[in-house]
Motif scaffolding. Structure first.
Motif, PDB file in Angstrom:
ATOM      1  N   ALA A 226       0.835  -1.201   0.000  1.00  0.00           N
ATOM      2  CA  ALA A 226       0.000   0.000   0.000  1.00  0.00           C
ATOM      3  C   ALA A 226       0.869   1.250   0.000  1.00  0.00           C
ATOM      4  O   ALA A 226       1.989   1.250   0.498  1.00  0.00           O
ATOM      5  CB  ALA A 226      -0.919   0.000   1.208  1.00  0.00           C
ATOM      6  N   GLN A 227       0.316   2.286  -0.535  1.00  0.00           N
ATOM      7  CA  GLN A 227       0.990   3.574  -0.498  1.00  0.00           C
ATOM      8  C   GLN A 227       0.964   4.094   0.935  1.00  0.00           C
ATOM      9  O   GLN A 227       0.346   3.502   1.813  1.00  0.00           O
ATOM     10  CB  GLN A 227       0.263   4.527  -1.430  1.00  0.00           C
ATOM     11  N   GLN A 228       1.617   5.203   1.165  1.00  0.00           N
ATOM     12  CA  GLN A 228       1.654   5.803   2.494  1.00  0.00           C
ATOM     13  C   GLN A 228       0.228   6.053   2.980  1.00  0.00           C
ATOM     14  O   GLN A 228      -0.579   6.645   2.275  1.00  0.00           O
ATOM     15  CB  GLN A 228       2.433   7.135   2.435  1.00  0.00           C
ATOM     16  N   ARG A 229      -0.059   5.568   4.179  1.00  0.00           N
ATOM     17  CA  ARG A 229      -1.400   5.767   4.748  1.00  0.00           C
ATOM     18  C   ARG A 229      -1.573   7.202   5.184  1.00  0.00           C
ATOM     19  O   ARG A 229      -0.670   7.808   5.738  1.00  0.00           O
ATOM     20  CB  ARG A 229      -1.613   4.851   5.946  1.00  0.00           C
ATOM     21  N   GLN A 230      -2.746   7.703   4.943  1.00  0.00           N
ATOM     22  CA  GLN A 230      -3.055   9.052   5.381  1.00  0.00           C
ATOM     23  C   GLN A 230      -3.678   9.016   6.768  1.00  0.00           C
ATOM     24  O   GLN A 230      -4.177   7.986   7.201  1.00  0.00           O
ATOM     25  CB  GLN A 230      -3.994   9.728   4.384  1.00  0.00           C
ATOM     26  N   THR A 231      -3.618  10.117   7.447  1.00  0.00           N
ATOM     27  CA  THR A 231      -4.260  10.212   8.753  1.00  0.00           C
ATOM     28  C   THR A 231      -5.759  10.316   8.526  1.00  0.00           C
ATOM     29  O   THR A 231      -6.224  11.126   7.722  1.00  0.00           O
ATOM     30  CB  THR A 231      -3.758  11.453   9.519  1.00  0.00           C
ATOM     31  N   ILE A 232      -6.496   9.468   9.206  1.00  0.00           N
ATOM     32  CA  ILE A 232      -7.946   9.442   9.033  1.00  0.00           C
ATOM     33  C   ILE A 232      -8.589   9.954  10.310  1.00  0.00           C
ATOM     34  O   ILE A 232      -8.272   9.502  11.411  1.00  0.00           O
ATOM     35  CB  ILE A 232      -8.441   8.018   8.714  1.00  0.00           C
TER      36      ILE A 232
END
Length: 148
Positions: free
Chosen positions: A125-131
């Motif tokens: 996966a690409q860099q996870r974003q803050t959710i």
């Protein structure tokens, strides 16, 4: 099942047979609503398809409503009319199945759908974003809600 099967222990049945027995036990009282929590997760793909087909046929024959809980989005898409996406126990998106799968709006829903493996797509996966989980609901199209 045969009458002799009543004497058997659950381990004597295959996974698919145990799932079908569980479904039979669930519908014998003629309910209108069944909670199915990961009902096919431990089964091989061909048995999963058989159990899903059985569940869909029973839904039509007996006018059943299922709350189908699963991490397998392809199965959710196959059996569901509406989808609710939970993130750490918070409902973040709700809507018709086609709307959720064709136009996911919440960042977590987008991540879930992006994580579905497909040929030619990298598995990492690409860099996870803050959710973040918002506090207000927006109806983006009729019946399709997202938390912002």
């Amino acid at each position: 099942l045969t009458p002799a099967d009543g004497e058997k222990y659950p381990v004597a049945f295959s996974g698919g047979q145990r799932q079908r027995i569980g479904i039979a036990r669930a519908i014998v009282g003629q309910p209108k609503f069944i909670v199915a929590d990961e009902p096919i997760s431990a089964l091989d793909v061909s048995i999963q398809a058989q159990v899903l087909s059985l569940m869909m046929a029973l839904r039509e024959q007996q006018a059943l409503t299922y709350l189908f809980i699963s991490h397998d989005l392809s199965k959710v898409q196959a059996i569901s009319d509406r989808v609710a996406v939970l993130y750490f126990g918070h409902l973040v998106e709700l809507g018709p199945t086609a709307a959720i799968f064709e136009n996911p709006l919440h960042p977590y829903t987008q991540e879930l759908l992006a994580a579905i493996p497909s040929i030619g797509k990298p598995l990492i996966a690409q860099q996870r974003q803050t959710i973040t989980v918002g506090t207000s609901w927006v109806e983006v199209t009729p019946g399709h809600f997202v938390r912002q």
